[in-house]
Design an enzyme around this catalytic site. Structure first.
Site, PDB file in Angstrom:
ATOM      1  N   VAL A 138       0.856  -1.181   0.000  1.00  0.00           N
ATOM      2  CA  VAL A 138       0.000   0.000   0.000  1.00  0.00           C
ATOM      3  C   VAL A 138       0.898   1.238   0.000  1.00  0.00           C
ATOM      4  CG1 VAL A 138      -1.868   1.217   1.176  1.00  0.00           C
ATOM      5  CG2 VAL A 138      -1.772  -1.263   1.277  1.00  0.00           C
ATOM      6  N   ASP A 266     -11.730 -11.228   7.888  1.00  0.00           N
ATOM      7  CA  ASP A 266     -10.316 -10.988   8.227  1.00  0.00           C
ATOM      8  C   ASP A 266     -10.177  -9.803   9.184  1.00  0.00           C
ATOM      9  OD1 ASP A 266      -7.630 -11.583   8.149  1.00  0.00           O
ATOM     10  OD2 ASP A 266      -7.242 -10.478   6.290  1.00  0.00           O
TER      11      ASP A 266
HETATM   12  P1  ATP Z   1      -2.832  -8.819   5.033  1.00  0.00           P
HETATM   13  O1  ATP Z   1      -3.315  -9.858   4.127  1.00  0.00           O
HETATM   14  O2  ATP Z   1      -1.458  -9.049   5.548  1.00  0.00           O
HETATM   15  O3  ATP Z   1      -3.810  -8.514   6.136  1.00  0.00           O
HETATM   16  P2  ATP Z   1      -3.085  -7.008   2.787  1.00  0.00           P
HETATM   17  O4  ATP Z   1      -1.971  -7.354   1.890  1.00  0.00           O
HETATM   18  O5  ATP Z   1      -4.405  -7.511   2.393  1.00  0.00           O
HETATM   19  O6  ATP Z   1      -2.738  -7.409   4.256  1.00  0.00           O
HETATM   20  P3  ATP Z   1      -3.964  -4.427   3.780  1.00  0.00           P
HETATM   21  O7  ATP Z   1      -4.250  -5.027   5.104  1.00  0.00           O
HETATM   22  O8  ATP Z   1      -5.126  -3.885   3.045  1.00  0.00           O
HETATM   23  O9  ATP Z   1      -3.130  -5.420   2.857  1.00  0.00           O
HETATM   24  O10 ATP Z   1      -2.880  -3.271   3.970  1.00  0.00           O
HETATM   25  C1  ATP Z   1      -1.630  -3.542   4.572  1.00  0.00           C
HETATM   26  C2  ATP Z   1      -1.267  -2.387   5.478  1.00  0.00           C
HETATM   27  O11 ATP Z   1      -1.195  -1.155   4.700  1.00  0.00           O
HETATM   28  C3  ATP Z   1      -2.281  -2.080   6.595  1.00  0.00           C
HETATM   29  O12 ATP Z   1      -2.056  -2.865   7.745  1.00  0.00           O
HETATM   30  C4  ATP Z   1      -2.017  -0.601   6.845  1.00  0.00           C
HETATM   31  O13 ATP Z   1      -0.884  -0.429   7.669  1.00  0.00           O
HETATM   32  C5  ATP Z   1      -1.672  -0.049   5.465  1.00  0.00           C
HETATM   33  N1  ATP Z   1      -2.878   0.505   4.797  1.00  0.00           N
HETATM   34  C6  ATP Z   1      -3.800  -0.179   4.101  1.00  0.00           C
HETATM   35  N2  ATP Z   1      -4.755   0.633   3.626  1.00  0.00           N
HETATM   36  C7  ATP Z   1      -4.438   1.877   4.025  1.00  0.00           C
HETATM   37  C8  ATP Z   1      -5.044   3.182   3.861  1.00  0.00           C
HETATM   38  N3  ATP Z   1      -6.182   3.333   3.176  1.00  0.00           N
HETATM   39  N4  ATP Z   1      -4.430   4.246   4.423  1.00  0.00           N
HETATM   40  C9  ATP Z   1      -3.293   4.088   5.129  1.00  0.00           C
HETATM   41  N5  ATP Z   1      -2.675   2.908   5.325  1.00  0.00           N
HETATM   42  C10 ATP Z   1      -3.227   1.802   4.785  1.00  0.00           C
HETATM   43 MG    MG Z   2      -4.340  -6.634   6.022  1.00  0.00          MG
END
Ligand code: ATP
Ligand code: MG
Length: 413
Positions: A138, A266
């Protein structure tokens, strides 16, 4: 191609990337010229006259840009897909055309975003990386046109990845992260072995497809940081009230998700964010599923594989489960907000996932204890619906208020 093909292409490249392009006269006889881009000089071009020398100079500049393979991406095609209207916005076939990134002139940090973002029309400037999850990365970006900041989640493309923006685009709630748009892009950069999401480590030239999800920008501190900060503090008199407010906002979002016949699946502190408005925002809809989606009841293992603490309800390991898995996760999170199991003795005595909560917790937070315990019921049918949790938490709020008034009364006697 027309006879001005090289100068035209170089001009387009400069305009697209907001770069200053000039030509310098090096020699008059023979006629030699060279292209200068943002002050950077490119190899000389010689010709019978000024026009030909300019063409050759432009050709040399394009060639030179193309040779910087770690910074230049050859784009076979690029498609922007805006899911909100499920319509193709733009599609440009750029076969064998050189699209080089402005990144040649950018800092390393910027390149990290730029090199995975090969959309030559990109309206975003990379600002910084915000987080990295099992599925993606992100980044914080600035929209150059409206001068606002957003978060963009970049995920390696697969059919299921679309689920997140498809669902998010239908949701509108103050406690759910706001979705703006999504699109796909191709990149010549391949993931390295340690990161399936996106990486600039190895260049293969074979484009990989990525999904970009543009969302509202939240605070960099997630609920996980909030909990960790609180654990390091000796005392926080506001903790009980703050935890209640967070739990209330979370369950507000969960009730809304469930009203749309969806299950988040989740919920965990790292997926709970705080918006610019300081409100709790439920994020990461990567595992979201429709309640009646018979095909897809088994959870993807991404969270487990990453080794993060499990917030899965007991029944989630099997195939038959419903929205109550979110209530179980909420129970675990609410407990974690209020209580840290610190001593080994306590650890050996309690098993939160089996409704065994510390005795001291039960006596300190009587009303929360009752609510959390019901949320952690082993049998999902015994767990309350989100709407019931909302009324339970209102009761908790009244109880906390009454206790506070009584405490003040004792203090003034
Ligand atoms: P996982 O599968 O490990 O839970 P993921 O790859 O699906 O994670 P996200 O959980 O959506 O990804 O995002 C990872 C991290 O990025 C979050 O824990 C947060 O720290 C940051 N993040 C995500 N979305 C945002 C946002 N809209 N604004 C700021 N930070 C964000
Ligand atoms: Mg996540």
């Amino acid at each position: 191609m027309g006879k001005n093909k090289y100068t035209t292409r170089l001009k387009k490249f400069a305009r697209r990337n907001d770069l200053k392009l000039e030509y310098e006269n090096v020699l008059e006889r023979p006629v030699i010229m060279r292209a200068v881009i943002n002050g950077q000089r490119f190899p000389d071009g010689e010709g019978q006259n000024a026009e030909k020398a300019k063409q050759n100079a432009a050709q040399n500049a394009l060639k030179s840009l193309n040779e910087k393979e770690n910074l230049i991406v050859e784009v076979r095609w690029c498609m922007c897909l805006y899911m909100e209207h499920v319509s193709q916005i733009c599609c440009s076939i750029l076969n064998n055309d050189v699209i080089s990134e402005k990144s040649v002139f950018l800092s390393d940090e910027e390149k990290r975003f730029k090199c995975i973002s090969v959309n030559s029309n990109s309206q975003f400037d990379y600002v910084e990386e915000l987080g990295k999850g099992a599925f993606g990365r992100v980044v914080k970006v600035k929209d150059k046109l409206v001068e606002k900041y957003y978060a963009i989640k970049i995920i390696r493309w697969n059919e299921k990845a679309l689920r997140e923006p498809m669902v998010l685009s239908d949701l509108e709630h103050p406690n759910i992260i706001r979705y703006f748009s999504c699109w796909t892009e191709y990149s010549g950069y391949q993931s390295d072995s340690t990161d399936e999401s996106c990486s600039t480590q190895s260049f293969t030239g074979s484009p990989k497809k990525y999904l970009y999800i543009q969302m509202e920008l939240c605070d960099t501190r997630t609920l996980l940081d909030w909990i960790e900060d609180w654990y390091t503090k000796k005392s926080n008199s506001k903790r009980r009230e703050e935890s209640l407010t967070i739990a209330q906002q979370m369950v507000g979002g969960i009730e809304y998700i469930h009203s749309k016949k969806l299950i988040h699946r989740d919920l965990k502190p790292a997926n709970i964010l705080f918006g610019q408005d300081t409100k709790v925002k439920i994020g990461d809809f990567g595992l979201v599923t429709a309640e009646n989606d018979d095909d897809d009841k088994s959870p993807i293992k991404r969270t487990e594989e990453k080794g993060t603490p499990s917030y899965m309800a007991p029944e989630q390991k099997g195939k038959n489960y419903g929205r109550k898995v979110d209530i179980f996760a909420l129970g675990l999170i609410y407990f974690e907000l209020l209580w840290k199991i610190s001593s080994c003795y306590e650890k050996s005595k309690v098993d939160i996932r089996k409704q065994e909560l510390p005795q001291e917790f039960a006596s300190t937070f009587i009303s929360e204890y009752i609510t959390i315990r019901s949320m952690l019921s082993m049998n999902p049918e015994d767990r309350p619906e989100a709407s019931k949790v909302i009324t339970d938490l209102e009761e908790c709020a009244k109880q906390i208020n009454a206790e506070e008034i009584a405490r003040r009364g004792r203090a003034t006697v």
